[in-house]
Design a protein around this motif. Structure first.
Motif, PDB file in Angstrom:
ATOM      1  N   GLU A 132       0.828  -1.212   0.000  1.00 49.85           N
ATOM      2  CA  GLU A 132       0.000   0.000   0.000  1.00 49.85           C
ATOM      3  C   GLU A 132       0.859   1.259   0.000  1.00 49.85           C
ATOM      4  O   GLU A 132       0.468   2.280  -0.559  1.00 49.85           O
ATOM      5  N   ARG A 135       1.884   1.757  -3.715  1.00 46.67           N
ATOM      6  CA  ARG A 135       0.851   1.757  -4.758  1.00 46.67           C
ATOM      7  C   ARG A 135       0.843   3.032  -5.599  1.00 46.67           C
ATOM      8  O   ARG A 135       0.492   2.998  -6.769  1.00 46.67           O
ATOM      9  N   GLU A 136       1.268   4.180  -5.012  1.00 46.44           N
ATOM     10  CA  GLU A 136       1.271   5.445  -5.751  1.00 46.44           C
ATOM     11  C   GLU A 136       2.652   5.815  -6.282  1.00 46.44           C
ATOM     12  O   GLU A 136       2.850   6.918  -6.789  1.00 46.44           O
ATOM     13  N   THR A 174      -5.610  -5.612  -4.195  1.00 43.09           N
ATOM     14  CA  THR A 174      -6.004  -4.266  -4.609  1.00 43.09           C
ATOM     15  C   THR A 174      -4.806  -3.329  -4.692  1.00 43.09           C
ATOM     16  O   THR A 174      -4.663  -2.563  -5.655  1.00 43.09           O
ATOM     17  N   GLU A 177      -2.544  -4.481  -7.711  1.00 48.00           N
ATOM     18  CA  GLU A 177      -3.186  -4.198  -9.000  1.00 48.00           C
ATOM     19  C   GLU A 177      -3.290  -2.703  -9.256  1.00 48.00           C
ATOM     20  O   GLU A 177      -3.189  -2.254 -10.401  1.00 48.00           O
ATOM     21  N   HIS A 178      -3.499  -1.918  -8.203  1.00 47.13           N
ATOM     22  CA  HIS A 178      -3.580  -0.461  -8.373  1.00 47.13           C
ATOM     23  C   HIS A 178      -2.284   0.071  -8.969  1.00 47.13           C
ATOM     24  O   HIS A 178      -2.306   0.883  -9.919  1.00 47.13           O
ATOM     25  N   ASN A 181      -1.899  -1.243 -12.629  1.00 47.32           N
ATOM     26  CA  ASN A 181      -2.833  -0.559 -13.529  1.00 47.32           C
ATOM     27  C   ASN A 181      -2.337   0.842 -13.852  1.00 47.32           C
ATOM     28  O   ASN A 181      -2.411   1.298 -15.002  1.00 47.32           O
ATOM     29  N   ARG A 182      -1.812   1.553 -12.809  1.00 49.50           N
ATOM     30  CA  ARG A 182      -1.248   2.880 -13.047  1.00 49.50           C
ATOM     31  C   ARG A 182      -0.042   2.792 -13.974  1.00 49.50           C
ATOM     32  O   ARG A 182       0.130   3.612 -14.899  1.00 49.50           O
TER      33      ARG A 182
END
Length: 457
Positions: A132, A135-136, A174, A177-178, A181-182
């Motif tokens: 997490e 993720r960004e 999640t 995959e986040h 996907n990005r």
């Protein structure tokens, strides 16, 4: 075990009835038939006691493996299977003891599984937290490698409690995959952008090649220069090899045309050239007249816009030669500088409005003059600093670039001071022209005297 011992063991836990061999009831299990007497009762009892010994060896062997293994959880199904067989296995013996041993083994395995699941939960929560946090991320390659590593470690990590399994699986999936996907969207956009960039470059090359044989040298020169400006504005991040190939094609078309232009100019008579230069000079003189008139406009924003338009028009006029050309250029530059300086001054005054009691046209003009004087003071301070730095430079070749830069800045500040000084003169003239005639019939109040004193400063 000897036959007599087997017989005693069989009679302790079983019996013969109606030529059938029966196992006595134990625990919650009722008595049940396990076989038939073939010929001799004792031999049949011994046979089923021997079968129990074989079953017991299987149980003891399994428990021994469990005790030696670190991964006890893998034996749970085997233990449960043997416990289930206790109620079905056809033999005579102490099934209750085996059931107790298997139950103890089952409890020990379940405790180990619970401990491992707690440990697995802690490990997976740590992996979720890291996923997490990532993720960004836009550090695509190392982050992707780390998330793939986490995904492999997740698979290798054992299960957790079923009640928690779906939740933590969803959180981890999640987060991973986040990011991917990005990452996918980013590179799809990048690929699309590269294609758009490539198409723009190819279109500019096609336009350049279509113009390289043009006989309209003046018009084509402008068009090719515009194409060159468009080439610079395309930007993009094409691979170096592709970028070099495209640039070579683009430059070849331009070089071909400008070589033709060079030859054409060489062939052109001096008279035509002089005429061309004279026409350009006249055009520039007209632009000077228009630029010098801008200062009279009331709306300085409009004046600034028109000054920029005149500068753009100046660039399109073409070359002019001679000392007069330099003089015209100097006039044009000063006229535009005055407009820009006046625009900056108006912006400055808007941020520092005058009080209502001192806001006459004369007050406003005096305030602008004082502001320009302050600006000149700051410009002179800058010049002093620059000249001080220039004087400290030692006369070595390595300092020449820096020396040239300092000298250029000093010239620019001197030009600004000249422009501001001329604006002060301009404002003073306007003040004298706009000043109302003196009124002598009414005596001045104290406040009026103060206002007049402020206006004269």
């Amino acid at each position: 075990m000897e036959n007599n011992d087997l017989l005693e063991e069989a009679k302790k836990f079983g019996f013969v009835r109606d030529n059938q061999v029966w196992l006595k009831a134990f625990m919650d299990y009722p008595e049940r038939q396990v076989g038939e007497v073939k010929e001799v009762e004792d031999e049949s009892l011994q046979y089923f006691a021997h079968r129990f010994s074989q079953f017991r060896e299987k149980v003891e062997g399994l428990i021994s493996k469990i005790n030696e293994s670190e991964n006890k959880g893998s034996f749970l199904m085997k233990v449960l299977h043997l416990k289930e067989q206790i109620g079905k296995y056809d033999a005579l013996g102490d099934f209750e003891a085996l059931h107790k041993n298997l139950t103890n083994a089952e409890n020990e395995i379940k405790a180990a599984i619970s401990r491992n699941r707690d440990k697995n939960l802690s490990t997976k929560i740590a992996m979720i937290t890291e996923a997490e946090d990532l993720r960004e991320s836009i550090d695509w390659k190392p982050t992707a490698e780390r998330l793939k590593e986490l995904r492999q470690n997740w698979i290798k990590t054992g299960p957790v409690e079923k009640a928690l399994n779906d939740e933590i699986e969803e959180r981890f999936r999640t987060a991973v995959e986040h990011f991917f996907n990005r990452k996918k969207e980013f590179f799809e956009d990048k690929h699309a952008m590269l294609n758009r960039t490539l198409d723009k470059y190819k279109a500019l090359i096609e336009q350049s090649e279509a113009l390289k044989n043009s006989e309209d040298f003046e018009g084509t020169t402008k068009k090719l220069k515009e194409l060159q400006n468009q080439w610079k504005e395309v930007g993009g991040d094409l691979p170096r090899k592709m970028s070099n190939e495209l640039w070579s094609k683009f430059r070849a078309a331009h070089n071909y045309f400008f070589e033709r232009l060079k030859n054409r100019i060489t062939e052109t008579k001096v008279e035509s050239k002089d005429k061309f230069m004279e026409e350009n000079l006249n055009k520039k003189k007209q632009l000077v007249v228009e630029a010098e008139a801008l200062l009279k406009l009331q709306n300085m924003q409009e004046a600034t816009t028109k000054a920029k338009e005149l500068q753009a028009a100046w660039k399109k006029v073409g070359p002019a030669k001679g000392a007069e050309s330099d003089y015209v250029w100097e006039r044009f530059m000063i006229a535009c500088d005055k407009v820009f300086e006046m625009s900056s001054l108006e912006h400055y005054m808007r941020k520092k409005p005058l009080p209502a009691e001192k806001n006459t046209l004369a007050d406003q003009t005096h305030a602008r003059i004082n502001a320009l004087k302050d600006f000149i003071k700051y410009d002179k301070q800058e010049i002093e600093v620059l000249e001080g730095n220039l004087g400290k430079l030692s006369p070595i070749p390595n300092n020449e670039t820096f020396r040239t830069m300092l000298q250029g800045k000093i010239r620019n500040f001197n030009r600004k001071i000249t422009t501001k000084t001329e604006l002060i003169d301009f404002l003073k003239q306007r003040l004298n022209h706009e000043a109302p005639p003196a009124k002598t019939e009414a005596p001045k109040t104290e406040n009026a005297s103060q206002n007049a004193a402020s206006a004269s400063e």
